[in-house]
Design a protein around this motif. Structure first.
Motif, PDB file in Angstrom:
ATOM      1  N   MET A  20      17.268  -9.168  11.556  1.00 45.55           N
ATOM      2  CA  MET A  20      16.228  -8.165  11.795  1.00 45.55           C
ATOM      3  C   MET A  20      16.011  -7.289  10.556  1.00 45.55           C
ATOM      4  N   LYS A  21      17.093  -6.920   9.903  1.00 48.48           N
ATOM      5  CA  LYS A  21      16.981  -6.106   8.691  1.00 48.48           C
ATOM      6  C   LYS A  21      16.283  -6.871   7.580  1.00 48.48           C
ATOM      7  N   ASP A  22      16.580  -8.163   7.477  1.00 48.33           N
ATOM      8  CA  ASP A  22      15.950  -8.980   6.436  1.00 48.33           C
ATOM      9  C   ASP A  22      14.433  -9.074   6.656  1.00 48.33           C
ATOM     10  N   LYS A  23      14.003  -9.131   7.938  1.00 49.03           N
ATOM     11  CA  LYS A  23      12.575  -9.168   8.223  1.00 49.03           C
ATOM     12  C   LYS A  23      11.897  -7.835   7.879  1.00 49.03           C
ATOM     13  N   TYR A  24      12.669  -6.782   7.952  1.00 50.91           N
ATOM     14  CA  TYR A  24      12.147  -5.436   7.706  1.00 50.91           C
ATOM     15  C   TYR A  24      12.003  -5.148   6.205  1.00 50.91           C
ATOM     16  N   LYS A  25      12.840  -5.782   5.395  1.00 49.65           N
ATOM     17  CA  LYS A  25      12.873  -5.459   3.965  1.00 49.65           C
ATOM     18  C   LYS A  25      11.547  -5.659   3.237  1.00 49.65           C
ATOM     19  N   PRO A  26      10.835  -6.769   3.435  1.00 56.85           N
ATOM     20  CA  PRO A  26       9.552  -6.924   2.723  1.00 56.85           C
ATOM     21  C   PRO A  26       8.550  -5.818   3.063  1.00 56.85           C
ATOM     22  N   ILE A  27       8.567  -5.374   4.312  1.00 56.67           N
ATOM     23  CA  ILE A  27       7.672  -4.286   4.728  1.00 56.67           C
ATOM     24  C   ILE A  27       8.061  -2.995   4.003  1.00 56.67           C
ATOM     25  N   ALA A  28       9.365  -2.717   3.972  1.00 55.25           N
ATOM     26  CA  ALA A  28       9.857  -1.504   3.320  1.00 55.25           C
ATOM     27  C   ALA A  28       9.558  -1.524   1.828  1.00 55.25           C
ATOM     28  N   ARG A  29       9.775  -2.678   1.187  1.00 53.58           N
ATOM     29  CA  ARG A  29       9.518  -2.774  -0.253  1.00 53.58           C
ATOM     30  C   ARG A  29       8.036  -2.609  -0.559  1.00 53.58           C
ATOM     31  N   ALA A  30       7.185  -3.236   0.258  1.00 50.55           N
ATOM     32  CA  ALA A  30       5.738  -3.142   0.034  1.00 50.55           C
ATOM     33  C   ALA A  30       5.244  -1.713   0.255  1.00 50.55           C
ATOM     34  N   ALA A  31       5.749  -1.063   1.298  1.00 51.15           N
ATOM     35  CA  ALA A  31       5.334   0.311   1.596  1.00 51.15           C
ATOM     36  C   ALA A  31       5.777   1.263   0.489  1.00 51.15           C
ATOM     37  N   THR A  32       6.988   1.098   0.007  1.00 54.33           N
ATOM     38  CA  THR A  32       7.502   1.979  -1.055  1.00 54.33           C
ATOM     39  C   THR A  32       6.775   1.736  -2.366  1.00 54.33           C
ATOM     40  N   ALA A  33       6.509   0.477  -2.681  1.00 60.92           N
ATOM     41  CA  ALA A  33       5.775   0.161  -3.911  1.00 60.92           C
ATOM     42  C   ALA A  33       4.365   0.734  -3.863  1.00 60.92           C
ATOM     43  N   ALA A  34       3.711   0.635  -2.706  1.00 55.92           N
ATOM     44  CA  ALA A  34       2.359   1.172  -2.555  1.00 55.92           C
ATOM     45  C   ALA A  34       2.353   2.691  -2.714  1.00 55.92           C
ATOM     46  N   ALA A 205      -4.995   8.395  -2.030  1.00 51.95           N
ATOM     47  CA  ALA A 205      -4.387   8.116  -0.730  1.00 51.95           C
ATOM     48  C   ALA A 205      -5.200   7.067   0.024  1.00 51.95           C
ATOM     49  N   ALA A 206      -6.517   7.048  -0.207  1.00 49.60           N
ATOM     50  CA  ALA A 206      -7.378   6.067   0.456  1.00 49.60           C
ATOM     51  C   ALA A 206      -7.100   4.637  -0.006  1.00 49.60           C
ATOM     52  N   LYS A 207      -6.411   4.496  -1.124  1.00 45.91           N
ATOM     53  CA  LYS A 207      -6.099   3.172  -1.660  1.00 45.91           C
ATOM     54  C   LYS A 207      -4.745   2.645  -1.163  1.00 45.91           C
ATOM     55  N   LEU A 208      -4.058   3.433  -0.366  1.00 48.13           N
ATOM     56  CA  LEU A 208      -2.691   3.091   0.037  1.00 48.13           C
ATOM     57  C   LEU A 208      -2.617   1.759   0.777  1.00 48.13           C
ATOM     58  N   ALA A 209      -3.527   1.536   1.725  1.00 55.40           N
ATOM     59  CA  ALA A 209      -3.489   0.284   2.502  1.00 55.40           C
ATOM     60  C   ALA A 209      -3.697  -0.925   1.608  1.00 55.40           C
ATOM     61  N   ALA A 210      -4.642  -0.822   0.677  1.00 55.90           N
ATOM     62  CA  ALA A 210      -4.905  -1.944  -0.233  1.00 55.90           C
ATOM     63  C   ALA A 210      -3.689  -2.247  -1.089  1.00 55.90           C
ATOM     64  N   TYR A 211      -3.033  -1.201  -1.588  1.00 52.78           N
ATOM     65  CA  TYR A 211      -1.819  -1.401  -2.388  1.00 52.78           C
ATOM     66  C   TYR A 211      -0.723  -2.028  -1.536  1.00 52.78           C
ATOM     67  N   TYR A 212      -0.623  -1.594  -0.280  1.00 54.76           N
ATOM     68  CA  TYR A 212       0.423  -2.137   0.599  1.00 54.76           C
ATOM     69  C   TYR A 212       0.231  -3.645   0.795  1.00 54.76           C
ATOM     70  N   TYR A 213      -0.970  -4.063   1.158  1.00 55.96           N
ATOM     71  CA  TYR A 213      -1.216  -5.484   1.410  1.00 55.96           C
ATOM     72  C   TYR A 213      -1.015  -6.318   0.148  1.00 55.96           C
ATOM     73  N   ARG A 214      -1.406  -5.761  -0.980  1.00 61.58           N
ATOM     74  CA  ARG A 214      -1.230  -6.485  -2.252  1.00 61.58           C
ATOM     75  C   ARG A 214       0.254  -6.702  -2.530  1.00 61.58           C
ATOM     76  N   ASN A 215       1.052  -5.672  -2.323  1.00 58.44           N
ATOM     77  CA  ASN A 215       2.490  -5.791  -2.568  1.00 58.44           C
ATOM     78  C   ASN A 215       3.171  -6.667  -1.515  1.00 58.44           C
ATOM     79  N   PHE A 216       2.679  -6.584  -0.276  1.00 55.72           N
ATOM     80  CA  PHE A 216       3.280  -7.414   0.774  1.00 55.72           C
ATOM     81  C   PHE A 216       3.012  -8.893   0.542  1.00 55.72           C
ATOM     82  N   LEU A 217       1.821  -9.225   0.070  1.00 52.89           N
ATOM     83  CA  LEU A 217       1.492 -10.637  -0.201  1.00 52.89           C
ATOM     84  C   LEU A 217       2.278 -11.169  -1.400  1.00 52.89           C
ATOM     85  N   ASP A 218       2.696 -10.275  -2.286  1.00 50.76           N
ATOM     86  CA  ASP A 218       3.480 -10.691  -3.449  1.00 50.76           C
ATOM     87  C   ASP A 218       4.943 -10.914  -3.129  1.00 50.76           C
ATOM     88  N   GLU A 219       5.341 -10.526  -1.913  1.00 51.12           N
ATOM     89  CA  GLU A 219       6.754 -10.682  -1.523  1.00 51.12           C
ATOM     90  C   GLU A 219       7.121 -12.161  -1.402  1.00 51.12           C
TER      91      GLU A 219
END
Length: 219
Positions: A20-34, A205-219
């Protein structure tokens, strides 16, 4: 179902928790990077905005953007945007500042301090080491504060230097003593908006979602 099979699942194994933690990590990394990207943009654009408004590098560097939690990745990453100088918001929103009874504004001969900023009347005694004197003016005219220096006519025409102000009356120098106006007293000053830090923050702040998806797809 009566009499049916009943199974109670509890105390998941370490393997399950790790999965469960491993599944959570890509989300956490993408959110923090964004959030970090947004924070870096806000800081860079905000500091540039402060410099463009004519303020010193010290004022620009006092604009901070911190990402939390520090040193960790989290799906709940957040950024704190603030300025270390308490009254900086007056230049973001505009303000009316009243004196008690006067605000002493520097005139062109007032000495400059760090960041090419003319020092305040309150800083003058500390930095120059000599007192300021009231200059009498006709009724209805704004009051003045000045300093006594010694200078020849030729030197006086070139303007007042910080070195001259520090020498003060300079009894062994050349020329005559002169009372030079350095500050003018006004009852209040209206400060117009100088910064646009809130709009810079909102735009990024309006760009946050776009940055998140970009970083999540790069995981």
């Amino acid at each position: 179902m009566a009499g049916g099979l009943k199974v109670k699942v509890s105390d998941p194994s370490d393997a399950w928790v790790k999965a469960m933690k491993d599944k959570y990590k890509p989300i956490a990394r993408a959110a923090t990077a964004a959030m970090t990207q947004v924070a870096n943009n806000i800081k860079a654009e905000g500091r540039a905005n402060i410099i463009a408004a004519g303020f010193s590098k010290k004022w620009a560097n006092a604009f901070r953007v911190n990402v939390y939690p520090k040193g960790q990745v989290s799906a709940n990453a957040a950024a704190l945007v603030y300025h270390k100088i308490p009254y900086a918001d007056a230049f973001e929103t505009g303000a009316m500042i009243q004196g008690s009874p006067f605000l002493w504004l520097p005139l062109p001969d007032a000495p400059k301090g760090r960041g090419n900023r003319r020092i305040s009347a309150g800083e003058y005694r500390k930095e120059i080491g000599h007192p300021l004197y009231s200059i009498k003016r006709p009724s209805g005219k704004a009051p003045l504060l000045g300093a006594v220096i010694r200078a020849t006519n030729a030197r006086f025409q070139k303007g007042i230097s910080k070195a001259q102000l520090k020498r003060g009356r300079n009894p062994h120098g050349k020329g005559v003593e002169r009372l030079v106006p350095l500050y003018i007293g006004v009852p209040k000053v209206e400060i117009s908006q100088k910064f646009h830090l809130r709009s810079i923050t909102a735009a990024n702040a309006a760009k946050l979602a776009a940055y998140y998806y970009r970083n999540f797809l790069d995981e």
